[in-house]
Design an enzyme around this catalytic site. Structure first.
Site, PDB file in Angstrom:
ATOM      1  CG  ASP A 149      -7.241  -2.956  -3.219  1.00  0.00           C
ATOM      2  OD1 ASP A 149      -7.248  -1.738  -2.961  1.00  0.00           O
ATOM      3  OD2 ASP A 149      -6.601  -3.788  -2.555  1.00  0.00           O
ATOM      4  CB  SER A 195       0.080  -2.752  -0.436  1.00  0.00           C
ATOM      5  OG  SER A 195      -0.107  -3.968   0.221  1.00  0.00           O
ATOM      6  CG  HIS A 250      -5.094  -2.101   0.497  1.00  0.00           C
ATOM      7  ND1 HIS A 250      -4.971  -2.720  -0.735  1.00  0.00           N
ATOM      8  CD2 HIS A 250      -3.872  -2.222   1.089  1.00  0.00           C
ATOM      9  CE1 HIS A 250      -3.743  -3.198  -0.870  1.00  0.00           C
ATOM     10  NE2 HIS A 250      -3.058  -2.905   0.220  1.00  0.00           N
ATOM     11  CD  GLU A 265      14.828   6.692  -2.341  1.00  0.00           C
ATOM     12  OE1 GLU A 265      15.956   6.577  -2.875  1.00  0.00           O
ATOM     13  OE2 GLU A 265      14.576   7.487  -1.420  1.00  0.00           O
ATOM     14  CB  SER A 272      20.328   2.868   3.303  1.00  0.00           C
ATOM     15  OG  SER A 272      21.183   2.866   2.162  1.00  0.00           O
TER      16      SER A 272
END
Length: 375
Positions: A215, A320, A169, A182, A186
């Site tokens: 999924d 997700s 999805h 990462e 910020s």
């Protein structure tokens, strides 16, 4: 005294016969295979090739004739002869005519340092909180281009130097690049992150948008990412024992920035928390009460049920497509395995149900197939 080229070649092949095979696995059982009748092979680096006598492989010959032979080339020849069944002077001659940055077409092994935290010592997490820099070096952020700006809206996991595993999805037309390495969103200076464009996306063919079954999707990157202190692939449960292992009542880890959920307050620094894995019947019952149980196979072995049955903070922590990770003791160190991909149930509405994760154990053969079929 410089050896003649044929003596150099003979020396390389001799070394190949005494080498210890740790790379070059072709199949799901992680066993070394001899070449098939058509002599096709996959070298340890992931290169597609053909088993031929070394005298017929100009690219390897040219490397061995160099005044200073790169140790990586010697290793290439060692592994190559083993992959080709140690038949004569056969080597796996790359079809792409290059020994530089081969496309990985198999999953990395434990010996190749997958699932290893470079600068963090394993310990049980007490509660949830901010993760240390580099603690989860396989975490990926998916970036979507909306014209004037891009947004991170899903997570994923690095599984080879060129492949990201995420949720189906999360695959949208706007998906443009993947960020690796990462830590703190910020600032652009805090971590040595890398952005790599997406060139191909493949959703599992049985993905059901209603039930979110299957999924799962694989993202193909434009180029190989260079591994570092903050970029390392995670292991996958590829051995028979790990494929069959139950995680019920265990406490794997989820991580993320909560970028997916519009109703959540996202985090600048990646967070981590342990969650409990339940029998799938717990999710079936919980989602039935929420009128979100649609088919009989919605909560079968293709998913994992994990999290707080009351909902709450931890349920909305993961992004997700992000990873559900389990540590496994490997010798004296722990390696992390990707056992689930965040599918649904991670929201901030505190609904009384655990989250649902797509099981990588269930779909491991499809994952292996898609990695092997990399164009």
């Amino acid at each position: 005294m410089k050896l003649a080229s044929h003596k150099v070649i003979a020396l390389m092949i001799t070394l190949a016969f005494i080498a210890t095979p740790t790379l070059g696995y072709l199949n799901k059982s992680q066993e070394l295979e001899t070449p098939s009748t058509n002599n096709k092979c996959i070298l340890s680096t992931g290169s597609l090739g053909q088993c031929v006598d070394i005298s017929n492989c100009s690219i390897i010959l040219n490397e061995l004739k160099a005044e200073k032979v790169d140790p990586k080339i010697i290793k290439y020849v060692k592994d190559s002869n083993l992959i080709c069944g140690q038949i004569g002077h056969n080597v796996c001659c790359p079809k792409d005519n290059s020994l530089v940055e081969p496309i990985p077409r198999r999953l990395p092994t434990e010996e190749e340092k997958c699932g290893k935290q470079r600068n963090v010592t394993f310990k049980k997490l007490i509660g949830g909180g901010k993760a240390k820099k580099g603690a989860w070096p396989w975490i990926a952020l998916l970036a979507y281009d909306y014209g004037s700006s891009y947004q991170f809206k899903c997570g994923g996991s690095l599984i080879t130097a060129r492949h990201i595993l995420t949720a189906a999805h999360c695959i949208l037309n706007e998906l443009k690049f993947v960020r690796l390495g990462e830590h703190d969103l910020s600032t652009e200076k805090e971590a040595q992150h890398v952005d790599i464009n997406v060139v191909k996306k493949e959703v599992h063919p049985h993905y059901n948008r209603l039930t979110r079954r299957a999924d799962l999707a694989i993202i193909y990157l434009e180029r190989n990412v260079e591994f570092s202190e903050v970029i390392v692939p995670i292991c996958l449960p590829n051995t028979p024992s790990l494929r069959a292992k139950s995680h019920v009542d265990l406490n794997p880890i989820i991580i993320g920035w909560r970028t997916t959920h519009g109703e959540c307050e996202s985090e600048n620094i990646i967070h981590q928390v342990q969650v409990t894995v339940w029998e799938n019947e717990v999710c079936r019952s919980s989602y039935s009460k929420l009128n979100q149980s649609f088919t009989e196979d919605q909560f079968d072995g293709a998913v994992l049920c994990a999290g707080d049955v009351r909902g709450g903070w931890e349920a909305c922590l993961a992004d997700s497509g992000g990873p559900l990770m389990a540590p496994e003791l490997n010798g004296t160190t722990f390696k992390y395995y990707l056992i689930g991909v965040v599918a649904y149930g991670c929201g901030c509405d505190a609904q009384s149900a655990p989250a649902v994760y797509t099981s990588t154990q269930y779909f491991i053969d499809w994952i292996i197939e898609k990695v092997q079929d990399t164009p």
